[in-house]
Structure formats: structure tokens, C-alpha cells
Design an enzyme around this catalytic site. Structure first.
Site, PDB file in Angstrom:
ATOM      1  N   GLY A  53       0.846  -1.200   0.000  1.00  0.00           N
ATOM      2  CA  GLY A  53       0.000   0.000   0.000  1.00  0.00           C
ATOM      3  C   GLY A  53       0.877   1.244   0.000  1.00  0.00           C
ATOM      4  O   GLY A  53       1.554   1.510  -0.987  1.00  0.00           O
ATOM      5  N   SER A 120       6.701  -4.335  -1.880  1.00  0.00           N
ATOM      6  CA  SER A 120       6.264  -3.018  -2.286  1.00  0.00           C
ATOM      7  C   SER A 120       6.388  -2.068  -1.080  1.00  0.00           C
ATOM      8  O   SER A 120       7.476  -1.916  -0.531  1.00  0.00           O
ATOM      9  CB  SER A 120       4.831  -3.097  -2.829  1.00  0.00           C
ATOM     10  N   TRP A 121       5.310  -1.442  -0.641  1.00  0.00           N
ATOM     11  CA  TRP A 121       5.388  -0.637   0.575  1.00  0.00           C
ATOM     12  C   TRP A 121       5.817  -1.493   1.771  1.00  0.00           C
ATOM     13  O   TRP A 121       6.502  -1.015   2.677  1.00  0.00           O
ATOM     14  CB  TRP A 121       4.049   0.046   0.883  1.00  0.00           C
ATOM     15  N   ASP A 274       8.519  -5.027 -13.608  1.00  0.00           N
ATOM     16  CA  ASP A 274       7.704  -4.365 -12.593  1.00  0.00           C
ATOM     17  C   ASP A 274       7.468  -2.919 -13.025  1.00  0.00           C
ATOM     18  O   ASP A 274       8.394  -2.114 -13.069  1.00  0.00           O
ATOM     19  CB  ASP A 274       8.435  -4.413 -11.245  1.00  0.00           C
ATOM     20  N   HIS A 302       4.877  -6.836 -10.868  1.00  0.00           N
ATOM     21  CA  HIS A 302       4.975  -6.353  -9.487  1.00  0.00           C
ATOM     22  C   HIS A 302       4.277  -7.238  -8.458  1.00  0.00           C
ATOM     23  O   HIS A 302       4.752  -7.388  -7.341  1.00  0.00           O
ATOM     24  CB  HIS A 302       4.363  -4.943  -9.410  1.00  0.00           C
TER      25      HIS A 302
END
Length: 329
Positions: A53, A120-121, A274, A302
Site C-alpha cells: 500500500g 512493495s510498501w 515491474d 509487481h
């Protein structure tokens, strides 16, 4: 091949579905209560899973990257999203609040050191947590690296990725008047926090749709529309963090402080194609992190659910738990 076929292929690499043996709401202060669950073996090697996120929330599929006989898997919904409350709230919601929450979870569960698994985050947060509390981290498993740098935001919200996906980019941009398109994060921020629920939901769905469309190679730009409640939390929290540059002291802070994790072993699993978090960040991190190893997955984007990404992450975590004594788990 459609995205559902890809998801089935990804799931074939995972362990069978499991239910938590512990679920709780943890009061972390500031009016926030976060959802925490534990799965697998209560006496297994501990690992904390950090979702993406910001604002994505954890999912049952995230439990399945670990052998349930050998791992004690801790998952939680970060402030403001998933089952944590208050929903979609950005009050007292910064990177440093989340780092503090991770430490509170560790202490509450009586865990000394654990592996950190995030994408990711979640990779961003895992790196910042490890740099802040290096003695508590035994291993870092990172996917789709995002370093919370301006060049990464410029790529995804400034037209870089849009050059590959002009049709989806146009839908994202065209909701905003011409004179506000020089800063789409700020333009969306004004609408995501307008106080008008219908406006917030409309722009939240557009924000989420732009990211979903580019997450997987097999989606081919068709990520689907997110439910309103999920999209609103996801978009508001993500925009809030990006508008505030990840609440970091300076651009490139994670790379500046990478010496603090020089002794922590880890693996970076990165999709070659990605579009959300291009491989430059993973490659730059790997070059500066002496104990980290980069595995570039060809024909992968991704998403955690990309078949090649899932297969490699399961392989990595099998190797870690087989050497748990070496890593101090």
C-alpha cells in the site's frame, strides 16, 4: 492467458490454506486498534508479514508462503486499513507510528528476533524497521522494492509508467482539471480528503484502478474495480504517505542508512518488468547492502501473485527456515 489462470499457477506454488490460531485487536494508542493474527506453529521460527500500500491490508493468501509446520507467521493490518480501526484514518498515521506498532506486536507476542517479509510498501516499511531496530531482525525477505524516493513517485504519478499504458493513464489523469495535472498526488489529495464521501470514493477507485491495472503482467492493464471501502482506505492512506514523502528526513534516507543492516542477511525478489516499482531501486539497494542478494525474476511484474514471484519467495523462505539456527530464529 487471463489473470485468473496466472493466480491459479501462483497458488500452485504455495502451501495449503490455513486458519489463524490467534486473532486479536491490539491497542497501539492514538485511538488506533490494529488487527493481528498468528498462523502456523506457535513454537516455529517467527516471521512478520508486512503488506503493501500503504493501506492494502493483509490477506489469507499471505499465510501460504511459509511451511506451517516450521514457521510462526504473524500478520497484521496497518493503521487505518483492513480490519484495523478507525478505518481509512490518517490521524497519527506515519511511517514511524507503524515502526512503533511492529515493535509493540513483537513485544506483546514475546518474540525476541524474527524474520521480516514484505513487498512493495511492505519492503519499504521492512527496511525502515530493520534500520531502526537492527537487533530484532534475523532475516529480510523483500519483494518489489520501493525506496520511497521522489524519482519513484515521479515515475508512477508523473507520466513515466503512463508512457507504457497511455489508455489507463488517460483515465487516471482526465479526472483532474488541466491546471492541476503538474502534481497529481496533490490533486488527488484534495479530492480524497474533501469530506464528500461520493467524491472521495470516486477518486479512490480511480487511484486504486491505476495501480491495479499495472500490478500484474497477465492482467494486461485490466485490474478490475476495487470495492468502495477497500479503495477509500487504500487510496487515502497511500496518497497521505506519498504526499508526505514517506515521512522520511530526506530523499534517499533508506539508502543513506543501509549500513545499519549490513550484517542482516536477506533476499530481494524483483520482477524484471515491474511497472509500479521498476528494478532500478532493487538493484541500487542490492549494490549497497552487503548481506543482501538480488534475484531478478524474468517475465514477472509487481504483484505478489505473479507465478514466478510466488515460486521464488516460497523457495527463499524454505531455505531460511532450514537454516533457522544459523539466522538465530
Amino acid at each position: 492467458m487471463d489473470k485468473f489462470s496466472g493466480q491459479k499457477r501462483a497458488a500452485s506454488h504455495l502451501f495449503p490454506p490455513i486458519d489463524p490460531f490467534d486473532q486479536r485487536m491490539l491497542d497501539v494508542g492514538d485511538g488506533h486498534n490494529i488487527y493481528v493474527e498468528q498462523c502456523g506453529n506457535p513454537r516455529g521460527a517467527p516471521v512478520v508479514v508486512l503488506h503493501g500500500g500503504p493501506g492494502g491490508g493483509c490477506s489469507p493468501a499471505m499465510r501460504r508462503y511459509f511451511d506451517p509446520e516450521l514457521w510462526r507467521v504473524v500478520l497484521f493490518d496497518q493503521r487505518g486499513c483492513g480490519r484495523s480501526r478507525p478505518h481509512a484514518s490518517t490521524r497519527a498515521n506515519t511511517t514511524w507510528h507503524l515502526v512503533s506498532d511492529i515493535e509493540k506486536i513483537r513485544a506483546t507476542l514475546g518474540i525476541d528476533r524474527w524474520a521480516v517479509f514484505g513487498g512493495s510498501w511492505g519492503a519499504t516499511l521492512g527496511l525502515i524497521y530493520a534500520e531502526t531496530h537492527p537487533d530484532q531482525v534475523a532475516y529480510l525477505a523483500l519483494r518489489g522494492v520501493f525506496l520511497s524516493m521522489q524519482r519513484e513517485l515521479d515515475w508512477f504519478y508523473g507520466g513515466g509508467a503512463g508512457q507504457f499504458w497511455p489508455d489507463q493513464w488517460a483515465r487516471f489523469v482526465n479526472l483532474v482539471p488541466d491546471d492541476e495535472r503538474d502534481d497529481l498526488i496533490a490533486a488527488y489529495n484534495r479530492r480524497l480528503f474533501s469530506g464528500d464521501l461520493m467524491v472521495e470514493t470516486r477518486f479512490a477507485r480511480a487511484w486504486a484502478a491505476w495501480e491495479n491495472a499495472l500490478a500484474s503482467m497477465e492482467s494486461d492493464g485490466h485490474g478490475g474495480e476495487s470495492p468502495a471501502d477497500y479503495a477509500r482506505a487504500f487510496a487515502r492512506l497511500e496518497n497521505h504517505y506519498f504526499a508526505n514523502k514517506g515521512f522520511l528526513e530526506e530523499d534517499g534516507q533508506i539508502l543513506r542508512d543501509v549500513h545499519r543492516i549490513a550484517h542482516i542477511p536477506g533476499t530481494i525478489v524483483q520482477g524484471r518488468y515491474d511497472m509500479i516499482c521498476p528494478p532500478l531501486s532493487a538493484s541500487t539497494l542490492a549494490a549497497k547492502w552487503s548481506a543482501g542478494r538480488l534475484h531478478m525474476v524474468r517475465s514477472a511484474g509487481h504483484a505478489l501473485s505473479e507465478p514466478g514471484i510466488s515460486q521464488e519467495l516460497v523457495r527463499v523462505m524454505k531455505g531460511v527456515v532450514e537454516k533457522r539456527l544459523k539466522y538465530g530464529l
